[in-house]
Each structure stands twice: as C-alpha cells, then as structure tokens.
Design an enzyme around this catalytic site. Structure first.
Site, PDB file in Angstrom:
ATOM      1  N   ASP A   1      67.034  41.888  24.183  1.00  0.00           N
ATOM      2  CA  ASP A   1      65.972  40.904  24.384  1.00  0.00           C
ATOM      3  C   ASP A   1      65.202  40.603  23.101  1.00  0.00           C
ATOM      4  OD1 ASP A   1      64.772  43.398  24.263  1.00  0.00           O
ATOM      5  OD2 ASP A   1      64.143  43.430  26.349  1.00  0.00           O
TER       6      ASP A   1
ATOM      7  N   ASN B   1      57.487  49.609  35.255  1.00  0.00           N
ATOM      8  CA  ASN B   1      57.687  48.911  36.530  1.00  0.00           C
ATOM      9  C   ASN B   1      59.172  48.821  36.887  1.00  0.00           C
ATOM     10  OD1 ASN B   1      58.628  47.046  34.733  1.00  0.00           O
ATOM     11  ND2 ASN B   1      57.148  45.447  35.223  1.00  0.00           N
TER      12      ASN B   1
ATOM     13  N   HIS C   1      61.603  47.768  34.846  1.00  0.00           N
ATOM     14  CA  HIS C   1      62.385  46.697  34.219  1.00  0.00           C
ATOM     15  C   HIS C   1      63.457  47.261  33.295  1.00  0.00           C
ATOM     16  CE1 HIS C   1      59.190  46.147  30.791  1.00  0.00           C
ATOM     17  NE2 HIS C   1      60.208  46.799  30.292  1.00  0.00           N
TER      18      HIS C   1
ATOM     19  N   GLU D   1      62.017  41.647  34.786  1.00  0.00           N
ATOM     20  CA  GLU D   1      60.876  42.170  35.524  1.00  0.00           C
ATOM     21  C   GLU D   1      61.182  42.233  37.025  1.00  0.00           C
ATOM     22  OE1 GLU D   1      58.717  43.490  33.808  1.00  0.00           O
ATOM     23  OE2 GLU D   1      57.675  42.205  32.371  1.00  0.00           O
TER      24      GLU D   1
HETATM   25  C1  GLP Z   1      60.199  46.992  26.532  1.00  0.00           C
HETATM   26  C2  GLP Z   1      61.639  46.561  26.279  1.00  0.00           C
HETATM   27  C3  GLP Z   1      62.592  47.349  27.108  1.00  0.00           C
HETATM   28  C4  GLP Z   1      62.250  48.818  27.030  1.00  0.00           C
HETATM   29  C5  GLP Z   1      60.914  49.072  27.669  1.00  0.00           C
HETATM   30  C6  GLP Z   1      60.453  50.529  27.581  1.00  0.00           C
HETATM   31  O1  GLP Z   1      59.464  46.148  27.311  1.00  0.00           O
HETATM   32  N1  GLP Z   1      61.891  45.172  26.458  1.00  0.00           N
HETATM   33  O2  GLP Z   1      63.914  47.093  26.662  1.00  0.00           O
HETATM   34  O3  GLP Z   1      63.211  49.592  27.686  1.00  0.00           O
HETATM   35  O4  GLP Z   1      59.941  48.252  27.097  1.00  0.00           O
HETATM   36  O5  GLP Z   1      59.920  50.781  26.331  1.00  0.00           O
HETATM   37  P1  GLP Z   1      59.555  52.204  25.770  1.00  0.00           P
HETATM   38  O6  GLP Z   1      60.849  52.836  25.404  1.00  0.00           O
HETATM   39  O7  GLP Z   1      58.728  51.922  24.559  1.00  0.00           O
HETATM   40  O8  GLP Z   1      58.835  52.923  26.830  1.00  0.00           O
END
Ligand code: GLP
Length: 248
Positions: free
Chosen positions: A62, A131, A133, A138
């Site tokens: 993304d 959440n 995702h 989402e």
């Molecule tokens: C972001 C990314 C995701 C990621 C998630 C968790 O929003 N778009 O790909 O898995 O957050 O992030 P973190 O590893 O910093 O908890």
C-alpha cells in the site's frame, strides 16, 4: 538463543531467505509499519553475508494517497530507508503504488497487471492493524476487491500519526492498497504480529468467524499461511492453531 521479537524476525527472514535461495527470481509482497522493521534488518544482514536479491521482484501492499516518494512518511521512503538501501533488488523490480498518480484508478489496474505479469506473488508479508486490517483494507472491505483506493478509519490514522510527527492532521485520509483478493492470490502469506496491543485482533482473525468486519480473518481461507507471533500477540488465542508458530 532468540527471545521475543528477535525470534519472530529471524524466523520470518529465514523463510524469505529459503524462498530466494530456492528461486532467485522470487516475487515478494512487502509490508510497512513497525512490525516488519526487524525482518528488514535481518534481510539486510543476510545480504551482507551473501544473500543475492538481484533476481527478486517486490510489490508493496500500500501507499498513502497524495504522498510522493520523497515524503518522509511515504511507504516508498520507508522501504528505501529500511530495506532497499541495504539490499540489491534492482530499482526496476521494485513496485509500490504511486500515491500521486493523476489517474489513480488506472494506477490500481496497472498495479494488478504488473503483479500478474511478474507471475504472481510467492510470499506476501503482512502485519495486522488493531482493527484487523491487512494492507489498508479496513473493516467492511469486500473480500473480492483488487488494488483500490480506500478511506482510512480514524483509528488507523490515529495509530499511524506517530509517523507524521504525532500530528493527526498530517495523516492522509486515503490510501491505495492491494485488495483482499490480491493478497489472497499470493502463493504463501506470512502474517507477523507482536505486542499485546495486537492480541485481540490476532485472536479474532484466527479464531473468530471469517467476516469482512475483521479483514485478516479471511486468511483462515488461505491454504498456506504462516502466522508468526511473539507471546504477547498470541496471548488472546484459546486454541493451538496449525497456522501459528509460537516463538518465545
Ligand atoms: C499500517 C499498514 C499495514 C500494517 C499496519 C500495522 O496501517 N498499512 O500494512 O500492517 O499498519 O502496523 P504496525 O506494524 O506499525 O503495527
């Protein structure tokens, strides 16, 4: 001896290393966030010890809409800083959705085409949002969707404000993400989670019903998922799960 997050990082890096050693032209799906930082560190170390990425192709999950690659909070910038600067994937083999594309729908379609042209993704790395995702899909996202534009949940923007000088206002409201279908088409999926703040999402994703309300639950339907958790992230699981490798 490994402990905690180190074990997870090493295990994940070894899976990727074995993939590349078996197929030098592997296609990797990559993620951002805090969780894969240790994995990327290990991959850079492995490269210094001879692991060759010159045949590898990458596709990131993304990117924020409106952020150019030189914005310090863009995922392109993150990837350059935390992985690509320290390994030898050819620049032309690196794919990250362009958050500044004029025609973002065309960019999404082109991204899907590029994944297909590369032969599909061998291993997709993903973290999980609080959440549930995956990528930026989402809750409520249809499982059938391919790369598309999303509006970020407020909770996601808040969680990611730390990458924007803790200023919620600076966090983009939209992003481009591989869809759930795109992710599920990967031949293997590596889900990484660490820390107690992920325990609830992890338990819901692995032990709850498969529902668009918790996007990561779709992974229960994939035949080759490896879930790597530290003890804190695994704390909410009630059952032994064949997908999960517990790494103390
Ligand atoms: C972001 C990314 C995701 C990621 C998630 C968790 O929003 N778009 O790909 O898995 O957050 O992030 P973190 O590893 O910093 O908890």
């Amino acid at each position: 001896m490994f402990s905690g997050k180190d074990a997870l990082d090493n295990f994940a890096a070894t899976i990727i290393k074995e993939q590349i050693e078996a197929h030098s032209a592997s296609v990797l799906g990559l993620a951002t966030g805090s969780t894969p930082l240790g994995l990327y560190d290990r991959l850079q170390q492995m490269h210094r010890h001879g692991l060759d990425f010159s045949g590898v192709t990458t596709f990131n999950l993304d990117e924020y809409l409106g952020l150019s690659g030189d914005h310090p909070a863009s995922y392109r910038h993150y990837m350059q800083e935390h992985l690509f600067a320290g390994i030898n994937v050819p620049k032309s083999n690196i794919h990250i959705p362009d958050g500044t594309a004029n025609d973002v729908e065309a960019e999404c379609a082109a991204y899907e085409k590029a994944i297909m042209a590369a032969g599909g993704i061998d291993i997709q790395v993903t973290g999980i949002g609080h959440n549930g995702h995956i990528g930026f899909n989402e809750p409520g996202t249809e499982f059938g969707c391919t790369t598309h534009v999303v509006t970020l949940d407020e909770s996601t923007r808040q969680a990611n404000a730390r990458f924007f000088d803790n200023s919620l206002e600076q966090v983009p409201r939209q992003a481009v993400t591989m869809g759930i279908k795109t992710i599920m088409q990967a031949r293997k999926i590596l889900l990484l989670a660490s820390g107690k703040d992920k325990a609830e999402a992890v338990a819901g994703a692995l032990e709850g019903s498969v529902t668009t309300r918790l996007p990561a639950s779709v992974l229960q339907l994939h035949p080759r998922v490896v879930v790597l958790l530290d003890e804190a992230a695994a704390a909410g699981l009630a059952h032994d799960n064949p997908m999960v490798k517990h790494l103390a």
